[in-house]
Design a protein around this motif. Sequence first.
Motif, PDB file in Angstrom:
ATOM      1  N   ASN A   1       0.948  -1.301  -0.242  1.00  0.00           N
ATOM      2  CA  ASN A   1       0.243   0.150   0.168  1.00  0.00           C
ATOM      3  C   ASN A   1       0.979   1.169  -0.141  1.00  0.00           C
ATOM      4  O   ASN A   1       0.879   1.980  -1.076  1.00  0.00           O
ATOM      5  CB  ASN A   1      -0.914   0.701   1.003  1.00  0.00           C
ATOM      6  CG  ASN A   1      -1.984  -1.069   1.080  1.00  0.00           C
ATOM      7  OD1 ASN A   1      -2.568  -1.143   0.140  1.00  0.00           O
ATOM      8  ND2 ASN A   1      -2.900  -1.279   2.449  1.00  0.00           N
ATOM      9  N   LEU A   2       1.343   0.856   1.229  1.00  0.00           N
ATOM     10  CA  LEU A   2       2.521   2.389   0.768  1.00  0.00           C
ATOM     11  C   LEU A   2       3.291   2.586  -0.734  1.00  0.00           C
ATOM     12  O   LEU A   2       4.322   3.735  -0.849  1.00  0.00           O
ATOM     13  CB  LEU A   2       3.912   2.167   2.196  1.00  0.00           C
ATOM     14  CG  LEU A   2       3.183   2.069   3.456  1.00  0.00           C
ATOM     15  CD1 LEU A   2       4.040   2.324   4.700  1.00  0.00           C
ATOM     16  CD2 LEU A   2       2.226   3.647   4.139  1.00  0.00           C
ATOM     17  N   ALA A   3       3.864   1.504  -0.845  1.00  0.00           N
ATOM     18  CA  ALA A   3       4.608   1.983  -2.329  1.00  0.00           C
ATOM     19  C   ALA A   3       3.572   1.860  -3.331  1.00  0.00           C
ATOM     20  O   ALA A   3       4.388   2.123  -4.762  1.00  0.00           O
ATOM     21  CB  ALA A   3       5.357   0.046  -2.436  1.00  0.00           C
ATOM     22  N   ALA A   4       2.175   2.336  -3.043  1.00  0.00           N
ATOM     23  CA  ALA A   4       1.750   1.678  -4.908  1.00  0.00           C
ATOM     24  C   ALA A   4       1.540   1.062  -5.358  1.00  0.00           C
ATOM     25  O   ALA A   4       1.375   1.062  -7.075  1.00  0.00           O
ATOM     26  CB  ALA A   4       1.569   3.426  -5.442  1.00  0.00           C
ATOM     27  N   ILE A   5       1.739  -0.169  -4.840  1.00  0.00           N
ATOM     28  CA  ILE A   5       1.295  -1.343  -5.602  1.00  0.00           C
ATOM     29  C   ILE A   5      -0.022  -2.176  -5.660  1.00  0.00           C
ATOM     30  O   ILE A   5      -0.293  -2.300  -4.823  1.00  0.00           O
ATOM     31  CB  ILE A   5       2.814  -1.726  -5.836  1.00  0.00           C
ATOM     32  CG1 ILE A   5       4.286  -1.736  -5.451  1.00  0.00           C
ATOM     33  CG2 ILE A   5       2.317  -3.898  -5.905  1.00  0.00           C
ATOM     34  CD1 ILE A   5       5.063  -2.828  -4.978  1.00  0.00           C
ATOM     35  N   PRO A   6      -0.157  -1.978  -6.650  1.00  0.00           N
ATOM     36  CA  PRO A   6      -1.783  -2.575  -6.971  1.00  0.00           C
ATOM     37  C   PRO A   6      -2.008  -4.124  -6.410  1.00  0.00           C
ATOM     38  O   PRO A   6      -1.226  -5.141  -6.727  1.00  0.00           O
ATOM     39  CB  PRO A   6      -2.222  -2.657  -8.042  1.00  0.00           C
ATOM     40  CG  PRO A   6      -1.439  -2.292  -9.378  1.00  0.00           C
ATOM     41  CD  PRO A   6      -0.134  -1.949  -7.990  1.00  0.00           C
ATOM     42  N   SER A   7      -2.931  -4.734  -5.601  1.00  0.00           N
ATOM     43  CA  SER A   7      -2.381  -6.352  -5.594  1.00  0.00           C
ATOM     44  C   SER A   7      -4.393  -6.496  -4.733  1.00  0.00           C
ATOM     45  O   SER A   7      -5.467  -5.571  -4.889  1.00  0.00           O
ATOM     46  CB  SER A   7      -2.075  -6.606  -3.907  1.00  0.00           C
ATOM     47  OG  SER A   7      -1.921  -5.803  -2.934  1.00  0.00           O
ATOM     48  N   LEU A   8      -4.263  -7.545  -5.472  1.00  0.00           N
ATOM     49  CA  LEU A   8      -5.842  -8.487  -4.487  1.00  0.00           C
ATOM     50  C   LEU A   8      -5.704  -9.731  -4.194  1.00  0.00           C
ATOM     51  O   LEU A   8      -4.935 -10.044  -4.310  1.00  0.00           O
ATOM     52  CB  LEU A   8      -6.676  -8.273  -5.387  1.00  0.00           C
ATOM     53  CG  LEU A   8      -6.010  -8.902  -6.913  1.00  0.00           C
ATOM     54  CD1 LEU A   8      -6.453  -9.921  -6.687  1.00  0.00           C
ATOM     55  CD2 LEU A   8      -6.647  -8.384  -7.946  1.00  0.00           C
ATOM     56  N   SER A   9      -6.468 -10.422  -2.959  1.00  0.00           N
ATOM     57  CA  SER A   9      -6.721 -11.423  -2.924  1.00  0.00           C
ATOM     58  C   SER A   9      -7.520 -12.534  -2.943  1.00  0.00           C
ATOM     59  O   SER A   9      -8.969 -11.649  -3.257  1.00  0.00           O
ATOM     60  CB  SER A   9      -6.811 -11.553  -0.920  1.00  0.00           C
ATOM     61  OG  SER A   9      -6.381 -12.603  -0.760  1.00  0.00           O
ATOM     62  N   VAL A  10      -7.584 -13.635  -3.914  1.00  0.00           N
ATOM     63  CA  VAL A  10      -8.233 -14.220  -4.520  1.00  0.00           C
ATOM     64  C   VAL A  10      -7.946 -15.475  -3.490  1.00  0.00           C
ATOM     65  O   VAL A  10      -7.202 -16.233  -2.744  1.00  0.00           O
ATOM     66  CB  VAL A  10      -7.866 -15.276  -6.164  1.00  0.00           C
ATOM     67  CG1 VAL A  10      -8.373 -13.592  -7.140  1.00  0.00           C
ATOM     68  CG2 VAL A  10      -6.707 -15.156  -6.433  1.00  0.00           C
ATOM     69  N   PRO A  11      -9.206 -16.925  -3.679  1.00  0.00           N
ATOM     70  CA  PRO A  11      -9.329 -17.576  -3.305  1.00  0.00           C
ATOM     71  C   PRO A  11      -8.820 -18.879  -3.866  1.00  0.00           C
ATOM     72  O   PRO A  11      -8.368 -18.836  -5.402  1.00  0.00           O
ATOM     73  CB  PRO A  11     -10.686 -18.055  -3.073  1.00  0.00           C
ATOM     74  CG  PRO A  11     -12.066 -17.302  -4.353  1.00  0.00           C
ATOM     75  CD  PRO A  11     -10.185 -16.202  -4.319  1.00  0.00           C
ATOM     76  N   ILE A  12      -8.225 -19.855  -3.160  1.00  0.00           N
ATOM     77  CA  ILE A  12      -6.990 -20.934  -3.654  1.00  0.00           C
ATOM     78  C   ILE A  12      -7.870 -22.538  -3.332  1.00  0.00           C
ATOM     79  O   ILE A  12      -7.571 -23.397  -3.804  1.00  0.00           O
ATOM     80  CB  ILE A  12      -5.998 -20.934  -4.039  1.00  0.00           C
ATOM     81  CG1 ILE A  12      -5.728 -20.838  -2.260  1.00  0.00           C
ATOM     82  CG2 ILE A  12      -5.189 -19.537  -4.139  1.00  0.00           C
ATOM     83  CD1 ILE A  12      -3.684 -20.946  -2.007  1.00  0.00           C
ATOM     84  N   GLY A  13      -8.190 -21.817  -2.333  1.00  0.00           N
ATOM     85  CA  GLY A  13      -9.298 -23.458  -1.429  1.00  0.00           C
ATOM     86  C   GLY A  13     -10.029 -23.491  -0.182  1.00  0.00           C
ATOM     87  O   GLY A  13      -9.764 -22.273   0.335  1.00  0.00           O
ATOM     88  N   LEU A  14      -9.843 -25.088   0.107  1.00  0.00           N
ATOM     89  CA  LEU A  14     -10.051 -24.598   1.531  1.00  0.00           C
ATOM     90  C   LEU A  14      -9.264 -25.550   2.370  1.00  0.00           C
ATOM     91  O   LEU A  14      -8.523 -26.878   1.650  1.00  0.00           O
ATOM     92  CB  LEU A  14     -11.439 -25.363   1.512  1.00  0.00           C
ATOM     93  CG  LEU A  14     -13.207 -24.209   1.319  1.00  0.00           C
ATOM     94  CD1 LEU A  14     -14.571 -25.502   1.105  1.00  0.00           C
ATOM     95  CD2 LEU A  14     -12.750 -22.995   2.092  1.00  0.00           C
ATOM     96  N   SER A  15      -8.586 -25.057   3.690  1.00  0.00           N
ATOM     97  CA  SER A  15      -8.029 -26.346   4.367  1.00  0.00           C
ATOM     98  C   SER A  15      -8.900 -27.301   4.840  1.00  0.00           C
ATOM     99  O   SER A  15      -9.936 -27.532   4.870  1.00  0.00           O
ATOM    100  CB  SER A  15      -7.675 -25.120   5.550  1.00  0.00           C
ATOM    101  OG  SER A  15      -8.567 -25.247   6.257  1.00  0.00           O
ATOM    102  N   SER A  16      -8.071 -28.199   5.114  1.00  0.00           N
ATOM    103  CA  SER A  16      -8.628 -29.391   5.656  1.00  0.00           C
ATOM    104  C   SER A  16      -9.938 -29.721   6.920  1.00  0.00           C
ATOM    105  O   SER A  16     -10.905 -30.162   7.101  1.00  0.00           O
ATOM    106  CB  SER A  16      -7.641 -30.511   6.233  1.00  0.00           C
ATOM    107  OG  SER A  16      -7.090 -30.086   7.405  1.00  0.00           O
ATOM    108  N   ASN A  17      -9.630 -28.268   7.189  1.00  0.00           N
ATOM    109  CA  ASN A  17     -11.007 -27.845   8.611  1.00  0.00           C
ATOM    110  C   ASN A  17     -11.793 -27.097   8.198  1.00  0.00           C
ATOM    111  O   ASN A  17     -12.306 -26.376   8.702  1.00  0.00           O
ATOM    112  CB  ASN A  17     -10.094 -27.181   9.951  1.00  0.00           C
ATOM    113  CG  ASN A  17      -9.551 -26.589   9.967  1.00  0.00           C
ATOM    114  OD1 ASN A  17      -9.587 -26.174   8.757  1.00  0.00           O
ATOM    115  ND2 ASN A  17      -8.879 -25.991  10.738  1.00  0.00           N
TER     116      ASN A  17
END
Length: 64
Positions: free
Chosen positions: A8-24
């Motif tokens: 955020n401080l470096a003004a680099i765009p980023s996003l989070s996407v789902p990759i799966g579910l854990s064993s629980n």
Amino acid sequence: MPFTVPTNLAAIPSLSVPIGLSSNGLPIGMQLMGNHLSEKSLLSAGYAWECTDPLNGKMPEIDY
């Protein structure tokens, strides 16, 4: 929050996407980061990833 502050401080765009579910059953995500001013490409990549249905149609259970 502590993992996203530097981008955020470096003004680099980023996003989070789902990759799966854990064993629980907890959701697991992956953070994608792009070059400066590459929001359009980054959002296109995130959308393409989500179209692969990484959760196999499953949703994490939410306890209220």
